[in-house]
Scaffold this motif. Sequence first.
Motif, PDB file in Angstrom:
ATOM      1  N   ASP A   8       8.155 -50.253   7.849  1.00 39.72           N
ATOM      2  CA  ASP A   8       6.816 -50.228   7.275  1.00 39.72           C
ATOM      3  C   ASP A   8       6.571 -51.503   6.462  1.00 39.72           C
ATOM      4  OD1 ASP A   8       6.621 -47.813   8.567  1.00 39.72           O
ATOM      5  OD2 ASP A   8       6.303 -46.600   6.761  1.00 39.72           O
TER       6      ASP A   8
ATOM      7  N   ASP B 169       9.985 -49.558  11.310  1.00 39.61           N
ATOM      8  CA  ASP B 169       9.802 -48.112  11.467  1.00 39.61           C
ATOM      9  C   ASP B 169       8.528 -47.881  12.272  1.00 39.61           C
ATOM     10  OD1 ASP B 169      10.395 -45.414  11.229  1.00 39.61           O
ATOM     11  OD2 ASP B 169       9.337 -45.199   9.341  1.00 39.61           O
ATOM     12  N   ASP B 170       7.679 -46.942  11.868  1.00 30.25           N
ATOM     13  CA  ASP B 170       6.502 -46.644  12.694  1.00 30.25           C
ATOM     14  C   ASP B 170       5.312 -47.578  12.475  1.00 30.25           C
ATOM     15  OD1 ASP B 170       6.410 -45.357  10.184  1.00 30.25           O
ATOM     16  OD2 ASP B 170       5.098 -43.753  10.899  1.00 30.25           O
ATOM     17  N   HIS B 171       4.998 -47.902  11.200  1.00 28.11           N
ATOM     18  CA  HIS B 171       3.713 -48.576  10.951  1.00 28.11           C
ATOM     19  C   HIS B 171       3.657 -50.028  11.416  1.00 28.11           C
ATOM     20  CE1 HIS B 171       1.665 -45.261   9.081  1.00 28.11           C
ATOM     21  NE2 HIS B 171       2.781 -44.980   8.423  1.00 28.11           N
TER      22      HIS B 171
ATOM     23  N   ASP C  43      10.948 -44.896   4.311  1.00 26.12           N
ATOM     24  CA  ASP C  43       9.936 -43.993   4.872  1.00 26.12           C
ATOM     25  C   ASP C  43       9.287 -42.957   3.965  1.00 26.12           C
ATOM     26  OD1 ASP C  43       8.406 -42.818   7.171  1.00 26.12           O
ATOM     27  OD2 ASP C  43       9.686 -41.105   6.734  1.00 26.12           O
TER      28      ASP C  43
HETATM   29 CA    CA Z   1       7.386 -44.637   8.105  1.00 20.70          CA
END
Ligand code: CA
Length: 517
Positions: free
Chosen positions: A187, A239-241, A410
């Motif tokens: 992120d 990570d995801d973002h 996270d």
């Molecule tokens: Ca995350």
Amino acid sequence: MLRRPLEINRRAFLSTASAALLLQAARGFALPVPAGQALRSNPFLLGVASGDPEPDGFVLWTRLSTDTKRGDGGLPPVAMPVRWEVATDAGFHHIVQKGTASATPEMGHAVHVEVTGLPAHRDFFYRFHTADATSPVGRSRTAPAANATVDRLRFAFASCQNYEHGYYHAHRDLAGQDVDAVLFLGDYIYEYRSKDRPRVHTLPKLETVDDYRTCYAQYHSDPDLQAAHAAHPWIVTFDDHEVENNWAGDIDQENDPPAAFLKRRAAAFQAYYENMPLRRTSLPTGPDMTVYRTLSYGKLAQFTVVDTRQFRTDQPCGDNFKAPCAERANPAATMMGPSQETWFQKALSSSPAQWNVVANQVMIQQLKERRDGELVYNMDQWDGYPAARQRLMKYLAEAKPSNPVVVTGDTHQTWVGDLKADFNNPDSAVVGTELVGTSITSGGDGVARTRFSDEELRDNPHIVYNNDLRGYFLCELDAKEMRSELRTVDKVTSMDGTVTTAARFRTEAGKPGINVA
Ligand code: CA
Ligand code: FE
């Protein structure tokens, strides 16, 4: 080499200058006056960075930009030669390596130089030149030799730096610390625009490589982030973002057709590589990118960096906080994917290091929360993948790799606790330690205490500490123990936030688990 006159962006130039001053103040060395003042526009508005230290070198990074609001940096679409120098002193009287790299428009005018041939475990200074401009000076440090006995290793870890949610006081504090390396656990950017926050994204939503480049340029324009990069080598993972909220493998949350999502993932990975001090081994091929890897610090520590996004199965029962459903018990659920899982076990089992630090994205420890009286799990964490977690805990319990310590991002809160052979049996063995760091800014100010109820505390006996403020961790390893320090920020939403130590922790070598010191 600049083919057309470029406008001066004086405010952004000043922020680069102030980053240099901050770094100077933090580390106590004198910086040369940037020659960029002679240019009509400074092409080093995004600062400098180094990363992935080896015993004989590291990666040097910069990305040319004269306009931080544009993905193309306001540069002409031509390759530009960039000279780089590595010296033993901040005044560059003793230059030990130099060369020329090409900043191409295909790579977002980023430069990645893999320096080799340097002596182990030493500090070096680096800078870049293009046209008649000179970059700010960065400091990096080579890793100790593979077989070296190392007395002490200090590292920091951080994650989740939503630009809109606040100011990077934590990075300013980190820039002034003496650490061998910084682990950034994901992120680094956020792909959407928030409401009613102290800072605003240039773009509301990221889709194309140019959009992601624009977003990274805005983040890199921050003087405190620039100071933290210039002060230390970073070891990064996503990570995801960096792509999209809660993506899993080739599935995104909006249920776009996988082909459409993979196109976005390719754009996001390309910009991620361009903007991070990564080695060529992480150069993406379309939507695929390898960031899982190991880095060694002599016989004292090995960092094993994992990727729990690209190869995971989809979250069960819906995303985030949900009551457990049957799908959660799927024995084929995976966080790392089969080949990374095999690689991971081999990496830890063959590690010669006293301490095995795992750089991980989402929380491994079980975290039972109550929402309106109902027991829920965050299905995006390892709690959504209990079969995968059980395989990992079984491996740690049976193979007993030396002193496993997982550092995690996270959750935007600090959670410190023990990894258990079986989280549902409080009497089962402690097989490792996990420190979940909070966020640099994401989520806003927070509170200096737990938000947990007494019932939740009883539900999670393996957790020894929780704190809701923003910040980051400092860790120090020696042969006997790991000492960890949580640095927290009183306010990220105001420009005058201050950073203090909220808590200290201790983990003894040979005795998995962690205690408040
Ligand atoms: Ca995350
Ligand atoms: Fe986050």
